[in-house]
Design a protein around this motif. Structure first.
Motif, PDB file in Angstrom:
ATOM      1  N   ARG A   3       0.839  -1.197   0.000  1.00  0.00           N
ATOM      2  CA  ARG A   3       0.000   0.000   0.000  1.00  0.00           C
ATOM      3  C   ARG A   3       0.871   1.242   0.000  1.00  0.00           C
ATOM      4  NH1 ARG A   3      -3.602   2.131   3.681  1.00  0.00           N
ATOM      5  NH2 ARG A   3      -5.496   2.597   2.525  1.00  0.00           N
ATOM      6  N   LYS A  69      -6.654   0.840   6.126  1.00  0.00           N
ATOM      7  CA  LYS A  69      -7.327   0.610   4.853  1.00  0.00           C
ATOM      8  C   LYS A  69      -8.242   1.798   4.563  1.00  0.00           C
ATOM      9  CE  LYS A  69      -7.332  -4.334   4.403  1.00  0.00           C
ATOM     10  NZ  LYS A  69      -7.577  -5.132   3.292  1.00  0.00           N
ATOM     11  N   ASP A  70      -8.985   1.710   3.470  1.00  0.00           N
ATOM     12  CA  ASP A  70      -9.951   2.749   3.134  1.00  0.00           C
ATOM     13  C   ASP A  70     -11.062   2.800   4.187  1.00  0.00           C
ATOM     14  OD1 ASP A  70     -10.449   0.126   1.389  1.00  0.00           O
ATOM     15  OD2 ASP A  70     -12.355   0.961   2.070  1.00  0.00           O
ATOM     16  N   GLY A  73     -12.895  -0.575   4.445  1.00  0.00           N
ATOM     17  CA  GLY A  73     -11.985  -1.662   4.795  1.00  0.00           C
ATOM     18  C   GLY A  73     -11.442  -1.557   6.206  1.00  0.00           C
ATOM     19  N   ALA A 328     -10.207   5.016  -3.008  1.00  0.00           N
ATOM     20  CA  ALA A 328      -9.518   3.982  -2.225  1.00  0.00           C
ATOM     21  C   ALA A 328     -10.421   2.769  -2.057  1.00  0.00           C
ATOM     22  CB  ALA A 328      -9.101   4.542  -0.856  1.00  0.00           C
ATOM     23  N   TYR A 329     -11.706   3.028  -1.878  1.00  0.00           N
ATOM     24  CA  TYR A 329     -12.657   1.936  -1.671  1.00  0.00           C
ATOM     25  C   TYR A 329     -12.862   1.116  -2.952  1.00  0.00           C
ATOM     26  CZ  TYR A 329     -17.194  -0.316  -1.036  1.00  0.00           C
ATOM     27  OH  TYR A 329     -18.213  -1.227  -0.996  1.00  0.00           O
ATOM     28  N   HIS A 331     -11.019   1.008  -5.596  1.00  0.00           N
ATOM     29  CA  HIS A 331      -9.739   0.428  -5.983  1.00  0.00           C
ATOM     30  C   HIS A 331      -9.534  -0.921  -5.277  1.00  0.00           C
ATOM     31  CE1 HIS A 331      -5.527  -0.053  -6.775  1.00  0.00           C
ATOM     32  NE2 HIS A 331      -5.131   0.357  -5.599  1.00  0.00           N
ATOM     33  N   ARG A 332      -9.871  -0.995  -4.028  1.00  0.00           N
ATOM     34  CA  ARG A 332      -9.662  -2.227  -3.276  1.00  0.00           C
ATOM     35  C   ARG A 332     -10.723  -3.274  -3.589  1.00  0.00           C
ATOM     36  NH1 ARG A 332     -11.915  -4.193   1.302  1.00  0.00           N
ATOM     37  NH2 ARG A 332     -12.976  -2.227   1.662  1.00  0.00           N
ATOM     38  N   THR A 333     -11.981  -2.833  -3.682  1.00  0.00           N
ATOM     39  CA  THR A 333     -13.052  -3.830  -3.761  1.00  0.00           C
ATOM     40  C   THR A 333     -13.365  -4.301  -5.175  1.00  0.00           C
ATOM     41  OG1 THR A 333     -14.627  -2.025  -3.735  1.00  0.00           O
ATOM     42  CG2 THR A 333     -14.253  -3.183  -1.654  1.00  0.00           C
ATOM     43  N   ARG A 338      -5.835   1.852  -9.682  1.00  0.00           N
ATOM     44  CA  ARG A 338      -6.072   3.160  -9.109  1.00  0.00           C
ATOM     45  C   ARG A 338      -6.562   4.120 -10.184  1.00  0.00           C
ATOM     46  NH1 ARG A 338      -4.995   5.576  -4.255  1.00  0.00           N
ATOM     47  NH2 ARG A 338      -5.065   7.777  -4.705  1.00  0.00           N
TER      48      ARG A 338
END
Ligand code: PHE
Ligand code: NA
Length: 445
Positions: A3, A69-70, A73, A328-329, A331-333, A338
């Motif tokens: 990260r 995390k976001d 997360g 951020a959310y 991007h992760r899920t 990005r």
């Protein structure tokens, strides 16, 4: 994949300050203060910043730093198998909605900067700045063009990420804006209406202290201005290295942000009274009064260039932090890069923003809350309900879900007396007070 993280604690500080100091301090502060009686509002506002805002900012930071995390997360990691992550989901939605109108006002600011650069606004246009603002915002395409331009700039930096993008953009803008605001305040104090403006800002009307709407507005403005309640500060803190400490940064940000708002008030209210404006003009207020100040002062055209350049930069660093929440959310899920995440979120936000912009033109008859247009309505709902609800949930999370030891350790406060006061505020005072204010103001309607 590793990260991203801040290169230095200073970088984090500046970015968090950049998030806090924005259109909220100048544009939103002055119109909300104007509509809510000035001095009474200011006193209650400062009370909320000190008693709730700063402790809550620390709370939000500590969730992000512990969660790493976001917004969604972090809650999932810290409270697996619970519903706490809905707090983060609400933040993602809140951030998206706020940026949708914020970017419209950013577009207005860019347009003003451009017109100062080409010399158009150096003198009062026929019909006055109020008329010209109205004429222009009621057109369809031009405001959208500037808003679009602004969103592209925001998306481009968010794509570049934390170290290379967001951290760098803040280094110069903040101090420069502070200096210019002080110069403008000094000039404003020489205007004819200075004493009236100062009286409006600093002499409270005691009868208004019983009005729940003023408390609701002041609380919403305090949270908006500190960027708390939607997980933006949470997300920023999640990029901290673990040896970077929180409390001093938090207090510094809170004080800086408030000083900016008070100085903005000293710039704006004398001018409103000097140039025959109306303090209850709403969102257009600063776009009408500030140009009047500049037109009246020596080298005002250059001052206008400087001011709007810095305003755009301040707004920009705040917008970056808002966009970072959904990016951020997503991007992760959703497994998007990005870059893709930033483009998707930016597009959605722009699309909602189009309706906000049209609310000053062909959709000016559309009202959502009471008689408020689209911008005012989204601003009112997010500022007065989503942000207080978000901060309240975070306070309950830290005050009740975490153990006392966890909460205090993660707050990183060292002094015992401060530890227990902070904990008491977060655990008892904040949840109760927010609930009481929200309920009284709803009943009062
Ligand atoms: N604090 C910012 C301002 O004053 C606005 C903001 C709100 C930024 C919420 C991020 C999150 O302009
Ligand atoms: Na602010």
């Amino acid at each position: 994949m590793k990260r991203d993280e801040w290169k230095s604690r200073l970088g984090f500080m500046l970015a968090a300050m950049g998030s806090a100091v924005g259109l909220g301090n100048i544009w939103r502060f002055s119109y909300v203060a104007g509509e809510n009686g000035g001095a009474t509002f200011l006193l209650i506002y400062i009370f909320f910043i000190l008693a709730f805002g700063i402790p809550l900012l620390l709370t939000e930071f500590s969730i992000g730093k512990a969660g790493k995390k976001d917004a969604v997360g972090s809650f999932m990691r810290l409270a697996p198998g619970t519903k706490w992550h809905w707090t983060g989901v609400m933040g993602v939605i809140g951030g998206t909605l706020i940026l949708s109108f914020y970017s419209v006002v950013c577009g207005w600011s860019l347009y003003y900067l451009f017109h100062y650069l080409i010399g158009d606004f150096w003198t009062e246009p026929t019909g006055g700045f109020g008329q010209s603002f109205e004429n222009w915002t009621s057109t369809t395409w031009e405001p959208l063009f500037w808003q679009f331009l602004f969103m592209i700039a925001v998306v481009l930096v968010v794509i570049r990420g934390i170290k290379r993008g967001i951290e760098r953009a803040n280094l110069i803008a903040m101090p420069a804006l502070a200096i210019l605001m002080v110069v403008l305040a000094v000039y404003s104090l020489t205007l004819d209406g200075a004493s009236e403006g100062l009286a409006f800002l600093f002499t409270p009307d005691w009868s208004q202290f019983g009005n729940p709407q003023v408390y609701l507005a002041a609380m919403g403005q305090a949270f908006f201005s500190l960027s708390i309640g939607i997980g933006g500060m949470l997300t920023y803190a999640s990029y901290l290295k673990s040896n970077d400490r929180l409390p001093t940064a938090t207090v510094g940000i809170g004080i800086m942000d408030t000083v900016f708002a008070v100085i903005a008030g000293i710039v704006i209210f004398p001018a409103v009274f000097s140039f025959g404006g109306d303090v209850t003009d709403g969102p257009p207020l600063v776009f009408i009064t500030l140009p009047s100040i500049f037109a009246s002062m020596p080298a005002g055209g250059l001052v206008g260039i400087g001011f709007f350049a810095l305003l755009v930069m301040a707004a920009y660093s705040s917008a970056l932090s808002m966009l970072e929440v959904p990016v951020a959310y997503v991007h992760r899920t959703l497994g998007l890069s990005r870059k893709a995440a930033a483009i998707v979120c930016g597009t959605v936000i722009f699309a909602i923003g189009v309706t906000v912009s049209l609310g000053y033109g062909i959709w000016s008859h559309v009202t959502i809350v009471e008689n408020k247009n689209i911008l005012d309505s989204i601003d009112y709902i997010t500022g007065n309900y989503i942000l207080p609800l978000g901060t309240m949930l975070m306070a309950i999370f830290v005050g009740w879900y975490w153990t006392k030891d966890q909460a205090i350790k993660r707050s990183e406060i060292n002094t015992p007396i401060l530890q227990s006061s902070w904990y008491f505020i977060i655990r008892y005072i904040v949840p109760v007070a927010i609930l009481v204010i929200a309920i009284t103001s709803i009943v009062d309607k």
